[in-house]
Write a protein that holds these residues in place. Structure first.
Motif, PDB file in Angstrom:
ATOM      1  N   ASP A 104      71.943  10.680  60.559  1.00  0.00           N
ATOM      2  CA  ASP A 104      73.246  10.398  61.232  1.00  0.00           C
ATOM      3  C   ASP A 104      73.219   9.529  62.517  1.00  0.00           C
ATOM      4  O   ASP A 104      73.798   8.804  62.764  1.00  0.00           O
ATOM      5  CB  ASP A 104      74.388  11.644  61.512  1.00  0.00           C
ATOM      6  CG  ASP A 104      74.805  12.087  59.907  1.00  0.00           C
ATOM      7  OD1 ASP A 104      75.068  11.487  59.092  1.00  0.00           O
ATOM      8  OD2 ASP A 104      75.410  13.362  60.164  1.00  0.00           O
ATOM      9  N   LYS A 151      78.745  16.173  67.949  1.00  0.00           N
ATOM     10  CA  LYS A 151      79.955  17.127  67.643  1.00  0.00           C
ATOM     11  C   LYS A 151      81.404  16.127  67.364  1.00  0.00           C
ATOM     12  O   LYS A 151      81.842  16.503  66.277  1.00  0.00           O
ATOM     13  CB  LYS A 151      80.083  18.405  68.394  1.00  0.00           C
ATOM     14  CG  LYS A 151      81.004  19.180  68.016  1.00  0.00           C
ATOM     15  CD  LYS A 151      81.281  20.546  68.859  1.00  0.00           C
ATOM     16  CE  LYS A 151      82.293  21.468  68.270  1.00  0.00           C
ATOM     17  NZ  LYS A 151      82.565  22.737  69.357  1.00  0.00           N
ATOM     18  N   GLY A 191      81.316  14.299  64.240  1.00  0.00           N
ATOM     19  CA  GLY A 191      81.029  15.058  63.016  1.00  0.00           C
ATOM     20  C   GLY A 191      79.633  14.967  62.514  1.00  0.00           C
ATOM     21  O   GLY A 191      79.451  14.830  61.072  1.00  0.00           O
ATOM     22  N   THR A 220      75.813  15.459  61.353  1.00  0.00           N
ATOM     23  CA  THR A 220      75.110  16.680  60.903  1.00  0.00           C
ATOM     24  C   THR A 220      73.385  16.584  60.897  1.00  0.00           C
ATOM     25  O   THR A 220      72.923  17.517  60.822  1.00  0.00           O
ATOM     26  CB  THR A 220      75.362  16.936  59.371  1.00  0.00           C
ATOM     27  OG1 THR A 220      74.988  16.015  58.478  1.00  0.00           O
ATOM     28  CG2 THR A 220      76.756  17.386  59.308  1.00  0.00           C
ATOM     29  N   SER A 221      73.010  15.274  61.380  1.00  0.00           N
ATOM     30  CA  SER A 221      71.578  15.331  61.535  1.00  0.00           C
ATOM     31  C   SER A 221      71.390  14.279  62.747  1.00  0.00           C
ATOM     32  O   SER A 221      71.875  13.240  62.760  1.00  0.00           O
ATOM     33  CB  SER A 221      71.014  14.853  60.027  1.00  0.00           C
ATOM     34  OG  SER A 221      71.456  13.508  59.820  1.00  0.00           O
ATOM     35  N   TRP A 249      76.594  24.583  70.115  1.00  0.00           N
ATOM     36  CA  TRP A 249      76.644  24.037  68.564  1.00  0.00           C
ATOM     37  C   TRP A 249      75.419  23.075  68.698  1.00  0.00           C
ATOM     38  O   TRP A 249      75.267  22.387  69.645  1.00  0.00           O
ATOM     39  CB  TRP A 249      77.935  23.244  68.682  1.00  0.00           C
ATOM     40  CG  TRP A 249      78.033  22.201  67.592  1.00  0.00           C
ATOM     41  CD1 TRP A 249      78.690  22.677  66.260  1.00  0.00           C
ATOM     42  CD2 TRP A 249      77.674  21.007  67.218  1.00  0.00           C
ATOM     43  NE1 TRP A 249      78.716  21.903  65.371  1.00  0.00           N
ATOM     44  CE2 TRP A 249      78.022  20.652  65.868  1.00  0.00           C
ATOM     45  CE3 TRP A 249      77.084  20.032  67.982  1.00  0.00           C
ATOM     46  CZ2 TRP A 249      77.698  19.458  65.275  1.00  0.00           C
ATOM     47  CZ3 TRP A 249      76.659  18.900  67.321  1.00  0.00           C
ATOM     48  CH2 TRP A 249      77.161  18.622  66.035  1.00  0.00           C
ATOM     49  N   PRO A 254      73.636  20.248  65.362  1.00  0.00           N
ATOM     50  CA  PRO A 254      73.922  19.738  63.873  1.00  0.00           C
ATOM     51  C   PRO A 254      73.119  20.359  63.238  1.00  0.00           C
ATOM     52  O   PRO A 254      72.349  21.228  63.381  1.00  0.00           O
ATOM     53  CB  PRO A 254      73.554  18.212  64.030  1.00  0.00           C
ATOM     54  CG  PRO A 254      72.810  18.104  65.379  1.00  0.00           C
ATOM     55  CD  PRO A 254      73.135  19.242  66.080  1.00  0.00           C
ATOM     56  N   GLU A 255      73.123  20.361  61.749  1.00  0.00           N
ATOM     57  CA  GLU A 255      72.646  21.079  60.696  1.00  0.00           C
ATOM     58  C   GLU A 255      71.121  20.919  60.946  1.00  0.00           C
ATOM     59  O   GLU A 255      69.983  21.770  60.561  1.00  0.00           O
ATOM     60  CB  GLU A 255      73.219  20.791  59.285  1.00  0.00           C
ATOM     61  CG  GLU A 255      74.535  21.213  59.134  1.00  0.00           C
ATOM     62  CD  GLU A 255      74.985  20.846  57.880  1.00  0.00           C
ATOM     63  OE1 GLU A 255      74.347  20.223  57.064  1.00  0.00           O
ATOM     64  OE2 GLU A 255      76.415  21.056  57.713  1.00  0.00           O
ATOM     65  N   ARG A 256      70.603  19.554  61.141  1.00  0.00           N
ATOM     66  CA  ARG A 256      69.448  19.013  61.184  1.00  0.00           C
ATOM     67  C   ARG A 256      69.023  18.292  62.501  1.00  0.00           C
ATOM     68  O   ARG A 256      69.653  17.521  62.729  1.00  0.00           O
ATOM     69  CB  ARG A 256      69.203  17.986  60.080  1.00  0.00           C
ATOM     70  CG  ARG A 256      67.577  17.527  59.760  1.00  0.00           C
ATOM     71  CD  ARG A 256      67.530  16.679  58.640  1.00  0.00           C
ATOM     72  NE  ARG A 256      66.357  16.440  58.445  1.00  0.00           N
ATOM     73  CZ  ARG A 256      65.794  15.116  57.901  1.00  0.00           C
ATOM     74  NH1 ARG A 256      66.786  14.263  57.464  1.00  0.00           N
ATOM     75  NH2 ARG A 256      64.590  14.846  57.888  1.00  0.00           N
TER      76      ARG A 256
END
Length: 168
Positions: A16, A109, A112, A114-115, A146, A148-150
């Motif tokens: 991202d 964040k 939005g 995620t990587s 917080w 990101p997922e990756r």
């Protein structure tokens, strides 16, 4: 969360966002900053020029972050942050470097994402000792409320990879 460590050219990562270790003008420079500008194309420079100056010649003060599209990069966005220049450790360098990572996460964040892939901010031409810079990077991201997922730590060469390996 498990962090990834990848030794490659950050401009080749399809994530991202990639983080640009930029200078305060955001108009390109050496190291990872120059590589990102070259790979993204002229549209990145135009987007950076369009960001408002907060002081003459300064679009992003040290410790802060700004976001642009990725343009010709495989990453959707570039998050530009300006790390501190190393002056021996007595000029709030560690706090300012930690602020870079925190402000990048705030933008990620808000958009939005995620990587995200991080270079070794300030550990190149800005002279920050690599081991100290890596410790701040990892500890700041580990303690963040917080993430990101990756999260990828992207190194460009085996010596920097060896610095991050024991921390991860």
């Amino acid at each position: 969360m498990v962090f990834e460590l990848i030794e490659t050219d950050i401009t080749r990562l399809a994530v991202d966002a990639i983080v640009n270790a930029a200078n305060e003008s955001l108009l390109g420079g050496g190291g990872v900053d120059g590589a990102i500008h070259r790979a993204a194309g002229a549209a990145l420079l135009a987007a950076c020029r369009a960001l408002p100056e907060v002081a003459p010649g300064i679009r992003c003060p040290t410790g802060e972050a700004r976001i642009t599209e990725g343009f010709a990069l495989p990453a959707r966005f570039v998050i530009h942050t300006v790390g501190p220049i190393w002056h021996g450790g007595g000029h709030a360098e560690s706090e300012r470097l930690a602020a870079c990572y925190g402000n990048v996460l705030k933008l990620a964040k808000a958009h939005g994402l995620t990587s995200i892939a991080f270079p070794a901010i300030s550990a190149g031409i800005y002279g920050y000792p690599a081991d100290a810079a890596a410790r701040i990077a990892v500890s700041t991201l580990r303690s963040a409320a917080w993430r990101p997922e990756r999260v990828i730590f992207c190194t460009f060469g085996p010596s920097m990879t060896r610095v991050y390996e024991p921390l991860l």
